[in-house]
Design an enzyme around this catalytic site. Structure first.
Site, short mmCIF file in Angstrom:
data_model
loop_
_atom_site.label_atom_id
_atom_site.label_comp_id
_atom_site.label_asym_id
_atom_site.label_seq_id
_atom_site.Cartn_x
_atom_site.Cartn_y
_atom_site.Cartn_z
N HIS A 1 1.51 3.79 -0.69
CA HIS A 1 0.91 4.66 -1.71
C HIS A 1 -0.21 5.53 -1.15
O HIS A 1 -1.38 5.18 -1.29
CB HIS A 1 0.33 3.80 -2.83
CG HIS A 1 1.35 3.16 -3.71
ND1 HIS A 1 1.88 3.81 -4.82
CD2 HIS A 1 1.93 1.96 -3.66
CE1 HIS A 1 2.75 3.00 -5.41
NE2 HIS A 1 2.80 1.87 -4.73
N GLU B 1 -1.43 8.10 -2.44
CA GLU B 1 -2.28 8.55 -3.56
C GLU B 1 -3.34 7.51 -3.92
O GLU B 1 -4.26 7.80 -4.67
CB GLU B 1 -1.40 8.93 -4.77
CG GLU B 1 -0.99 7.79 -5.69
CD GLU B 1 0.13 6.91 -5.15
OE1 GLU B 1 0.48 7.03 -3.96
OE2 GLU B 1 0.64 6.06 -5.93
N CYS C 1 7.03 4.87 -3.50
CA CYS C 1 7.31 3.52 -4.01
C CYS C 1 8.53 3.53 -4.94
O CYS C 1 9.62 3.78 -4.49
CB CYS C 1 6.06 2.94 -4.66
SG CYS C 1 6.15 1.15 -4.83
#
Lengths: 224, 80
Positions: free
Chosen positions: A200, A202, A86
């Site tokens: 994302h 994560e 990002c």
């Protein structure tokens, strides 16, 4: 495996990133942007998401002037693996570690939702645990995710197998949320040691929270 | 000296904000509007007294930080 996570003023995904890599059994360390060296023995540096310097001037523009970026360039030049997520992707394009640029989303809205992505290439240390053609479900949360590269640069990306991820629907048909050239969501450099993506992974580590498709993506780095 | 830097998206790079503003203007009755581009202006006060030296320095600033030359063009105006 040792993972360094870069933190600028305004970064806000460093602890999610830390959680994700710790869940994979990695040793993690937050690297404040004023640090001038990447710690010895670091296997991967993640430039985490957020709003470094409030996105002032352009997303990622001011962060590229931070001391740690010089160290990061040196690390990448020596073949060290770098992942920008990002805002981290924006920082890597701004600093020239990855080609192209991220513009304001075509519809001008900040987009925050889960989105499907198709894996276009797994011939790299990042996505090797995924199969080409796999469709994964990963959150996106960005205002400036509209990937731009000129026609010549795009040709080069495809020729070198550098286009890694594309925005699609659940069936793998192109579904472009932000106007990116060819609906590109993630790329790597020519040497395949620097990676960047707007979504994302994560934030997709627990099925309970909507998706754990991020695991297979980040696990690729463990094989190094 | 004072430097005024204008930064715009390059021709051929879609300016979504410009298009949105154009759309709004047209809808408010400004039908003669043919195109709108949104850019940003950066005003810099400098110690330099020589215009050419100031321009050169601001050029470096643009290349290194103020503009992203992958997608943006810039113009520099130097004022005494």
């Amino acid at each position: 495996m040792k993972v360094g996570i870069v933190q600028f003023p305004g970064t806000n995904c460093e602890y999610d990133t830390q959680y994700a890599f710790q869940a994979l059994g990695c040793e993690t360390r937050i690297l404040w942007h004023k640090e001038e060296v990447i710690p010895e023995g670091t296997d991967l540096v993640v430039v985490a998401g957020g709003f470094s310097y409030g996105d002032y001037l352009r997303s990622g523009a001011i962060a590229k002037m931070s001391p740690i970026m010089k160290a990061l360039k040196g690390y990448a030049d020596q073949g060290g693996k770098v992942l920008g997520i990002c805002n981290g992707f924006q920082v890597l394009t701004e600093s020239g570690l990855l080609p192209g640029a991220l513009k304001r989303n075509e519809g001008l809205h900040f987009i925050s939702r889960h989105h499907h992505l198709k894996v276009l290439s797994n011939a790299n240390p990042f996505l090797r645990r995924c199969n080409t053609g796999d469709v994964v479900n990963i959150p996106i949360a960005h205002h400036d995710g509209n990937y731009y590269i000129d026609a010549e640069g795009l040709k080069e990306l495809y020729a070198n197998d550098q286009v890694l991820l594309q925005y699609t629907d659940a069936s793998g048909n192109i579904d472009n949320p932000n106007g990116s050239v060819d609906a590109i969501a993630g790329i790597c450099n020519k040497n395949k040691n620097v990676f960047g993506l707007m979504p994302h992974p994560e934030r997709a580590m627990e099925a309970l929270l909507g998706s754990d498709d991020g695991r297979a993506m980040l696990e690729g780095f463990l094989d190094a | 000296m004072k430097a005024i830097v204008n930064v715009y998206l390059k021709n051929g790079v879609l300016d979504s904000q410009g298009k949105a503003v154009q759309h709004a203007l047209t809808h408010h009755g400004f039908e003669s509007v043919k195109d709108v581009r949104v850019g940003k202006q950066i005003i810099i006060e400098m110690e330099e007294t020589d215009a050419a030296a100031a321009r050169e320095k601001v050029g470096h600033m643009c290349e290194e930080l103020l503009a992203n030359t992958v997608i943006e063009d810039y113009e520099i105006e130097i004022q005494a």
